[in-house]
Design a protein around this motif. Structure first.
Motif, PDB file in Angstrom:
ATOM      1  N   VAL A   1       0.830  -1.204   0.000  1.00  0.00           N
ATOM      2  CA  VAL A   1       0.000   0.000   0.000  1.00  0.00           C
ATOM      3  C   VAL A   1       0.861   1.249   0.000  1.00  0.00           C
ATOM      4  O   VAL A   1       0.585   2.221  -0.716  1.00  0.00           O
ATOM      5  N   ARG A   2       1.920   1.266   0.805  1.00  0.00           N
ATOM      6  CA  ARG A   2       2.773   2.442   0.895  1.00  0.00           C
ATOM      7  C   ARG A   2       3.461   2.731  -0.445  1.00  0.00           C
ATOM      8  O   ARG A   2       3.629   3.890  -0.828  1.00  0.00           O
ATOM      9  N   LEU A   3       3.874   1.666  -1.139  1.00  0.00           N
ATOM     10  CA  LEU A   3       4.591   1.858  -2.402  1.00  0.00           C
ATOM     11  C   LEU A   3       3.649   1.996  -3.587  1.00  0.00           C
ATOM     12  O   LEU A   3       4.042   2.470  -4.658  1.00  0.00           O
ATOM     13  N   GLY A   4       2.396   1.549  -3.403  1.00  0.00           N
ATOM     14  CA  GLY A   4       1.430   1.627  -4.500  1.00  0.00           C
ATOM     15  C   GLY A   4       1.744   0.660  -5.609  1.00  0.00           C
ATOM     16  O   GLY A   4       1.402   0.926  -6.781  1.00  0.00           O
ATOM     17  N   ALA A   5       2.405  -0.440  -5.284  1.00  0.00           N
ATOM     18  CA  ALA A   5       2.777  -1.423  -6.308  1.00  0.00           C
ATOM     19  C   ALA A   5       2.994  -2.767  -5.636  1.00  0.00           C
ATOM     20  O   ALA A   5       3.147  -2.854  -4.397  1.00  0.00           O
ATOM     21  N   GLU A   6       3.014  -3.819  -6.425  1.00  0.00           N
ATOM     22  CA  GLU A   6       3.318  -5.135  -5.890  1.00  0.00           C
ATOM     23  C   GLU A   6       4.759  -5.159  -5.379  1.00  0.00           C
ATOM     24  O   GLU A   6       5.622  -4.416  -5.869  1.00  0.00           O
ATOM     25  N   VAL A   7       5.029  -6.023  -4.404  1.00  0.00           N
ATOM     26  CA  VAL A   7       6.341  -6.054  -3.748  1.00  0.00           C
ATOM     27  C   VAL A   7       6.939  -7.442  -3.906  1.00  0.00           C
ATOM     28  O   VAL A   7       6.248  -8.461  -3.728  1.00  0.00           O
ATOM     29  N   ALA A   8       8.219  -7.487  -4.221  1.00  0.00           N
ATOM     30  CA  ALA A   8       8.905  -8.772  -4.328  1.00  0.00           C
ATOM     31  C   ALA A   8       8.876  -9.480  -2.977  1.00  0.00           C
ATOM     32  O   ALA A   8       9.093  -8.842  -1.934  1.00  0.00           O
ATOM     33  N   PRO A   9       8.604 -10.800  -2.936  1.00  0.00           N
ATOM     34  CA  PRO A   9       8.531 -11.518  -1.656  1.00  0.00           C
ATOM     35  C   PRO A   9       9.781 -11.348  -0.799  1.00  0.00           C
ATOM     36  O   PRO A   9       9.687 -11.211   0.421  1.00  0.00           O
ATOM     37  N   ALA A  10      10.943 -11.365  -1.432  1.00  0.00           N
ATOM     38  CA  ALA A  10      12.179 -11.229  -0.658  1.00  0.00           C
ATOM     39  C   ALA A  10      12.249  -9.851   0.009  1.00  0.00           C
ATOM     40  O   ALA A  10      12.709  -9.705   1.154  1.00  0.00           O
ATOM     41  N   THR A  11      11.758  -8.813  -0.704  1.00  0.00           N
ATOM     42  CA  THR A  11      11.760  -7.462  -0.137  1.00  0.00           C
ATOM     43  C   THR A  11      10.791  -7.376   1.041  1.00  0.00           C
ATOM     44  O   THR A  11      11.107  -6.794   2.082  1.00  0.00           O
ATOM     45  N   ALA A  12       9.594  -7.983   0.865  1.00  0.00           N
ATOM     46  CA  ALA A  12       8.625  -7.973   1.961  1.00  0.00           C
ATOM     47  C   ALA A  12       9.203  -8.659   3.186  1.00  0.00           C
ATOM     48  O   ALA A  12       9.038  -8.188   4.334  1.00  0.00           O
TER      49      ALA A  12
END
Length: 851
Positions: free
Chosen positions: A160-171
């Protein structure tokens, strides 16, 4: 859950807790915003480092000066303001760890009265003001934990903060670095975005590195702040150094677009308070970091500039006026004399005896009128600044120009000379000339003050006669003094039950006005009641009052008043033969009295210690305490001098000087009867009976009028003397049972021994009575050691139970044992389970001797 609590009419509010940045403030604001959208009234109270420096400073930000700063009873005026609201009022207080205790007490009071619902936030582990902590214990305020996010929720927040999907490793990395704290997440992402550490990847946005060497929030925030432009940083400095500041004032130093930029970055928050937009740092840590790195000169410069602007705008808000009054003491800004006077009254109301005298002195320098000098004198008196008070009284006398002012001057002069100067001449002179004052309210109030001092002087009859003429005074300080005088007086005259009822009724009546009305001290009034109940032998009621009220007293802010309650509790343990407990409480009271330089009350505490120590088999400790009393200057507060004579008598008895012991007890009896204290005289006579001089005791008793004697304890003392002088075995046996029933097994054992010694006792009687004496003296089921052995308490559980039995709060026990409060409560809970009780009252029941 939060919605359910705040809508519950049986609750006063909700406390949302959690780590820094978990979203508790957002949830609290959401609740209040929804309430307003539904048509409800809302108030916002700002708790900050700066409001915490001022008595009732936080309340001032949420209410107008006329509401909060009457200087007499803020609770009443704020209640009236809330009653005038069109609908139910919700009060938001963010970060209550920075809320001053006086404001907390006012807020809890109005919420308990059903006039408001509180929405509070606090960081986990942060200080909770004592009034709110008591409300949590009573469950009138419900705490709701706002936990950190789990891994899945953290990943969703990043998306939500980035407004885009996030790579699992980054999450996963973000979760490991932040442990799911939303504020950590936000700060990490903002720092990464500023440093160009975010990039698009095949499975979503990727984090290429961790900004900074440390993952702690302070490090991240420091790095983020360094990315601000100089004008943005200056704007944030102003907000952090000054505290919540109005938009209008801030615009004098900061361009509007800079504020918009800071708000977009999430560094500042805006709240509409009434008609004024208030701007503060978005999180307390922001302000803390900026203030920490700001130089003292920088802080002074910023505050000076803001102060000039607030003065130019007219200081329309209460918190502005008091903040500037405090800053004026450091030369940051000059304020009008009436602002200093207003601030002085607030400090006086909140019992702030550090800030108060400084403000009052500045007010006198600015405008040396009667009101300002009077305020300074009162604050110096309560702060124990005797030498400064002498000089101020001279200044005050020079400007007194009315009967009302003259009466108030005389009252403080007499009281100051009496307690701090150890001189009763002004008191006796005023008592002798009281009738020369014009009849009316002024003389009555002065008479109430004289009576309250005469009672401590040991002139019981004179004090009671004067107080009984003033029983119809209207509610106020004078009426409180009359109730306290009659409480001590009737107790001393042998009517302790009537005294306890009188004080209980007065307490109930004045509590209905709120905790700060008429400067009423709950602990002082309760102390009189405890002593009366103890003299009557109502020990279960004494323990109930202490168990229910000890935490409230300890948080009252007045060391001497709390010490008086402890001294009364110690007296109850002395009457029960629990001499170690009595001595310990008296020693704690002595320490508290010393902090406020109350030499007369220090003497009272040492007397009780000496009396308790004298009852133990080794009299040397008592002799040392008596030498300490003899080495100290005399003091006119002699109400307990008969008990000093009793201590001397017991030391002489223990050391093998029977004639000296008899002489000391007779001297104590004479001093008590001269002053009109039946209870003290009866105690001296009973001591003579206890050392085998029942004949002398009976002769002395014949001099007392005991026709109206109340209370099981003094009546048992009287019966013991009568049965002992007659050698009546059956009557003495009845006395044994009565003392056991009272909870005074030490006296029961002595009465049983007296019966066994009687010439009328048969051999069988003597065996039976001596066995009974051994049973009641050694079979004390109230002993902590014995209970520990019975139920298998651990060493630490034993220590905690022993301190709880002395009336110590969990906080005090934790300090004594150098452990945390939570650990104390855990040990108490384990001990309760082993003992089969649920609370302190149940514990006290187990510790009380069986009947």
């Amino acid at each position: 859950m939060a919605h359910v609590v705040v809508d519950d009419p049986d609750r006063s509010g909700v406390l949302i807790t959690g780590g820094a940045g978990v979203g508790k403030s957002y949830l609290a604001r959401h609740l209040v915003d929804e309430h307003e959208r539904a048509g409800g009234a809302a108030r916002r109270v700002y708790a900050s480092t700066f409001s915490g420096e001022l008595p009732l400073g936080a309340v001032a930000a949420g209410f107008s000066p006329s509401d909060a700063y009457t200087g007499v009873a803020p609770t009443l005026t704020i209640k009236r303001a809330l009653e005038a609201e069109a609908g139910p009022t919700m009060i938001l207080v963010d970060d209550i760890d920075q809320l001053d205790d006086a404001s907390a007490a006012v807020l809890v009071e109005v919420a308990d009265a059903g006039l408001a619902s509180l929405v509070l936030t606090a960081r986990s582990g942060a200080r909770v003001p004592p009034p709110i902590e008591r409300a949590l214990v009573a469950e009138s305020i419900v705490a709701i934990e706002c936990p950190d996010l789990d891994e899945a929720a953290t990943a969703e927040l990043v998306r939500v903060r980035l407004g885009a999907e996030v790579a699992p490793a980054t999450a996963r990395t973000v979760y490991e670095v932040t442990c799911g704290n939303p504020l950590y997440v936000r700060e990490l992402l903002e720092a990464a975005r500023s440093d160009g550490m975010l990039r698009a990847g095949p499975t979503g946005t990727e984090l290429t590195g961790i900004p900074g060497a440390s993952t702690r929030l302070v490090d991240l925030l420091e790095r983020r702040l360094r990315s601000l432009s100089p004008p943005e940083r200056d704007a944030l400095r102003y907000i952090a150094v000054v505290g919540p500041i109005s938009h209008g004032v801030l615009l004098s130093f900061v361009e509007p677009e800079l504020l918009e930029s800071l708000e977009e970055r999430g560094l500042v928050s805006t709240v509409l308070d009434g008609r004024r937009l208030m701007i503060g740092t978005a999180h307390p840590l922001h302000g803390e970091i900026l203030r920490a790195i700001e130089s003292p000169l920088g802080v002074r410069t910023i505050r000076s500039r803001v102060a000039e602007r607030v003065v130019a705008l007219g200081m329309r808000r209460g918190d502005d006026r008091f903040r500037l009054a405090t800053w004026s003491l450091d030369g940051i800004v000059a304020v009008a004399p009436e602002v200093l006077t207003e601030a002085t009254l607030m400090a006086k109301t909140a019992n702030d005896f550090e800030l108060g005298p400084r403000l009052a002195s500045a007010a006198v320098d600015a405008e040396p009128n009667v009101a300002n000098i009077r305020n300074l004198a009162h604050l110096q008196y309560h702060a124990g600044r005797w030498d400064e008070l002498r000089a101020t009284l001279d200044d005050w006398h020079a400007v007194v120009d009315s009967d009302r002012d003259r009466a108030e001057f005389e009252e403080l002069r007499v009281t100051g000379w009496y307690w701090h100067g150890a001189d009763d001449a002004p008191l006796l002179e005023l008592a002798a000339t009281l009738d020369s004052w014009p009849e009316g309210e002024v003389r009555d109030e002065l008479g109430a003050s004289v009576a309250s001092l005469l009672i401590t002087h040991g002139r019981i009859t004179d004090a009671v006669d004067l107080a009984e003429r003033l029983r119809d005074l209207p509610p106020g300080v004078a009426a409180v003094r009359v109730a306290m005088t009659l409480g001590h007086g009737w107790r001393s005259q042998g009517k302790p039950l009537a005294a306890a009822r009188l004080v209980a009724d007065a307490l109930d009546f004045y509590r209905s006005f709120g905790p700060d009305v008429f400067a009423l001290s709950d602990s002082v009034m309760a102390g009189v009641r405890i002593q009366a109940l103890a003299d009557a032998g109502e020990f279960a009621e004494v323990d109930r009052i202490v168990a229910e009220s000890a935490d409230r007293w300890s948080d009252s802010g007045d060391a001497s008043n709390v010490a008086l309650a402890k001294l009364a509790h110690g007296w109850s343990w002395y009457l029960r033969g629990e001499y170690d407990r009595a001595e310990q409480l008296a020693a704690e009271a002595e320490t508290a009295f010393a902090t406020v330089h109350h030499s007369g009350m220090i003497r009272w505490a040492i007397i009780l210690q000496a009396l308790a120590a004298s009852q133990r088999h080794d009299p040397n400790d008592a002799a040392k305490l008596l030498s300490l009393i003899d080495s100290r200057p005399d003091h006119p507060a002699r109400i307990f001098d008969p008990y000093l004579a009793r201590a001397r008598g017991w030391v002489a008895h223990r050391k093998g000087f029977p004639d000296d012991a008899r002489a000391a007890f007779v001297a104590g009896f004479d001093a008590a009867t001269d002053g009109g204290s039946v209870i003290a005289a009866l105690g001296c006579a009973h001591d003579l009976c206890r050392i085998g001089r029942a004949d002398t005791a009976a002769e002395l008793l014949a001099q007392l009028d005991l026709t109206e004697l109340e209370g099981r304890y003094p009546q048992c003392q009287q019966r013991h003397i009568g049965a002992a002088v007659d050698g009546d075995v059956d009557a003495l046996t009845d006395v044994v049972d009565q003392f056991v029933s009272l909870g005074a097994p030490h006296l029961a054992a002595e009465a049983a021994t007296d019966a066994a010694r009687s010439p009328a006792a048969t051999a069988r009687d003597r065996r039976r009575l001596l066995q009974r004496a051994a049973e009641v003296s050694t079979g004390d089921s109230g002993g902590v050691d014995q209970l520990a052995a019975q139920v298998g308490l651990t060493r630490r559980e034993h220590d905690v139970v022993a301190l709880a039995a002395l009336g110590l709060t969990s906080r005090e026990a934790a300090d004594r044992l150098s452990i945390s409060r939570r650990t104390v409560e855990t040990h108490l809970g384990n001990a309760y389970q082993k003992l089969g009780v649920n609370d302190r009252l149940g514990l006290l029941e187990r510790l009380r001797p069986s009947t």
